[in-house]
Design a protein around this motif. Structure first.
Motif, short mmCIF file in Angstrom:
data_model
loop_
_atom_site.label_atom_id
_atom_site.label_comp_id
_atom_site.label_asym_id
_atom_site.label_seq_id
_atom_site.Cartn_x
_atom_site.Cartn_y
_atom_site.Cartn_z
N ASP A 10 0.83 -1.21 0.00
CA ASP A 10 0.00 0.00 0.00
C ASP A 10 0.87 1.26 0.00
O ASP A 10 0.35 2.38 0.09
CB ASP A 10 -0.93 0.00 1.20
N GLY A 11 2.19 1.07 -0.05
CA GLY A 11 3.09 2.22 -0.09
C GLY A 11 3.48 2.71 1.29
O GLY A 11 4.26 3.65 1.42
N ILE A 16 -0.83 -0.32 -4.41
CA ILE A 16 -2.28 -0.43 -4.64
C ILE A 16 -3.05 -0.19 -3.35
O ILE A 16 -2.57 -0.51 -2.25
CB ILE A 16 -2.74 -1.77 -5.27
N ARG A 17 -4.22 0.37 -3.50
CA ARG A 17 -5.21 0.52 -2.41
C ARG A 17 -6.57 0.27 -3.05
O ARG A 17 -7.22 1.22 -3.47
CB ARG A 17 -5.18 1.92 -1.81
N ASN A 18 -6.95 -0.97 -3.19
CA ASN A 18 -8.19 -1.29 -3.88
C ASN A 18 -9.40 -1.09 -2.98
O ASN A 18 -9.35 -1.39 -1.78
CB ASN A 18 -8.18 -2.76 -4.34
N ALA A 55 -6.37 7.43 -0.56
CA ALA A 55 -6.16 6.27 -1.45
C ALA A 55 -6.06 6.71 -2.91
O ALA A 55 -5.44 6.03 -3.73
CB ALA A 55 -7.29 5.27 -1.27
N ILE A 56 -6.69 7.82 -3.22
CA ILE A 56 -6.58 8.37 -4.59
C ILE A 56 -5.22 9.07 -4.73
O ILE A 56 -4.47 8.82 -5.69
CB ILE A 56 -7.74 9.34 -4.88
N ASP A 57 -4.90 9.89 -3.74
CA ASP A 57 -3.66 10.69 -3.83
C ASP A 57 -2.40 9.82 -3.90
O ASP A 57 -1.51 10.08 -4.71
CB ASP A 57 -3.54 11.63 -2.62
N VAL A 58 -2.32 8.79 -3.04
CA VAL A 58 -1.07 8.03 -2.99
C VAL A 58 -0.86 7.20 -4.26
O VAL A 58 0.28 6.94 -4.66
CB VAL A 58 -0.95 7.11 -1.74
N LEU A 59 -1.95 6.81 -4.88
CA LEU A 59 -1.80 6.05 -6.13
C LEU A 59 -1.32 6.96 -7.27
O LEU A 59 -0.40 6.62 -8.01
CB LEU A 59 -3.14 5.39 -6.51
N LEU A 60 -1.96 8.14 -7.34
CA LEU A 60 -1.51 9.08 -8.39
C LEU A 60 -0.09 9.53 -8.12
O LEU A 60 0.71 9.71 -9.05
CB LEU A 60 -2.47 10.28 -8.46
N ALA A 62 -4.64 5.97 -12.52
CA ALA A 62 -3.19 6.20 -12.51
C ALA A 62 -2.52 5.48 -13.69
O ALA A 62 -1.68 6.06 -14.40
CB ALA A 62 -2.59 5.74 -11.19
N LYS A 63 -2.90 4.23 -13.90
CA LYS A 63 -2.25 3.46 -14.96
C LYS A 63 -2.66 3.93 -16.35
O LYS A 63 -1.88 3.84 -17.31
CB LYS A 63 -2.55 1.97 -14.79
N GLY A 64 -3.89 4.45 -16.48
CA GLY A 64 -4.29 5.06 -17.74
C GLY A 64 -3.45 6.29 -18.02
O GLY A 64 -3.01 6.54 -19.15
#
Ligand code: NAD
Length: 304
Positions: A45-46, A105-107, A117-122, A169-171
């Motif tokens: 999860d980072g 990831i944070r699904n 969870a949005i910020d850390v993935l981006l 993020a992956k897109g």
């Protein structure tokens, strides 16, 4: 078949303390590259961090007779990105290959995703790819040679439930890679993207319910299957750029985004209405005769 060599080349692999990144780093080093093994060393999860993961991979490389240095910086800050590239410059004098692989990831179901969870993935997947690639690209551009591999995901390009933050993020990573490829082309910098699926701690963290429908028949899931494509794309003789490749369950395949022939309103015809769209929607959606534009310019040049 000649073995692809990285003799005399310097490579950076981010997130190389485990999973796919570790396999990439080991293979590049085994083929003669001097490798910067970057890893923050935290959880999936980072959260957390430490030197152990990167150090372990450096140890494996040197034990096998290769050359590597560890980097523990986070890709997710401009300072971290610069420091990772500076590690390559200080230790080996240049950078020829960059594999952007670090990820977290944070699904969660869409409406349960917290702002964090949005910020850390981006931050890791998207900003991290910017912050490491910018200084590496500058070195490659100035010397007229480079190979960059970005890591996207089928979840990001095709969608997967409970991964909206990851998919966004992956897109974005694919969008970023497309532009770096265009800007790198005049400078001998080839840029491609992989969409992997492999057995790693990240894959193990998926909700099986969201993966229902994937065949349960035995299939290759070794990280080395992904490395085969990453190493190929990072090689000097790779002629391709601005492309994306899926590596999943033993299958290697190109992924592309196409545009249909579509329905065209001539310049001297009246402005289209919603009713015109309804009347022509089958033509607009018809996949026969689609195009795969290499840029915005190429897409618009297709329009009669
Ligand atoms: P992994 O968790 O084993 O590897 C990711 C690595 O990135 C970890 O070692 C982690 O410590 C490191 N990392 C995380 N945040 C970092 C940061 N800020 N700075 C530096 N390092 C950081 O998972 P993996 O499956 O090997 O994933 C590798 C890449 O492949 C990721 O980008 C992932 O999103 C992508 N991917 C994997 C799969 C799969 O099936 N395993 C599918 C699609 C995409």
């Amino acid at each position: 078949m000649a073995r692809i060599s990285f003799q005399g080349r310097v490579a950076i692999v981010t997130g190389a303390g485990g999973g796919l990144g570790r396999a990439h780093a080991l293979d590049l080093a085994a083929r003669g590259a001097k490798v910067v093994v970057n890893d923050l060393g935290g959880g999936i999860d980072g959260r957390g961090g430490g030197a152990a993961m990167a150090d372990q991979v450096v140890k494996e490389i040197t034990a096998a007779g290769g050359e590597a240095v560890a980097s523990y910086d986070s890709v997710a800050t401009p300072e971290g990105g610069k420091a990772i590239v500076q590690t390559a410059l200080d230790a080996f004098g240049t950078v020829d290959v960059l594999i952007n692989n670090a990820g977290n990831i944070r699904n969660a179901p869409f409406t349960d995703l917290t702002p964090e969870a949005i910020d850390v993935l981006l931050a890791v997947h998207v900003k991290g790819a910017f912050y490491v690639t910018q200084p590496a690209f500058a070195v490659m551009r100035d010397k007229g040679y480079g190979r960059i591999v970005f890591t996207s995901s089928a979840a990001g390009i095709f969608g997967n439930a409970e991964q909206a933050n990851y998919a966004a993020a992956k897109g974005a990573v694919l969008g970023l890679a497309n532009v770096v490829a265009l800007e790198g082309a005049p400078h001998g910098v080839k840029v491609n993207t992989i969409l992997p699926a492999a057995d790693s701690r990240m894959a193990a963290a998926m909700n099986p319910e969201t993966l229902a429908g994937i065949p349960t028949t035995p299939a290759h899931g070794e990280p080395e299957m992904i490395t085969a494509m990453a190493t190929y794309l990072a090689g000097e003789d790779n002629p391709h750029t601005h492309e994306a490749f899926s590596v999943a369950r033993g299958r290697y395949a190109r992924v592309f985004i196409g545009v249909t022939e579509g329905y065209h309103v001539a310049a001297d015809a009246p402005v289209a209405t919603a009713d015109d769209i309804a009347a022509h929607v089958d033509t607009i959606r018809d996949q026969n005769g689609y195009h795969v534009p290499g840029s915005l310019v190429e897409e618009f040049a297709l329009i009669p």
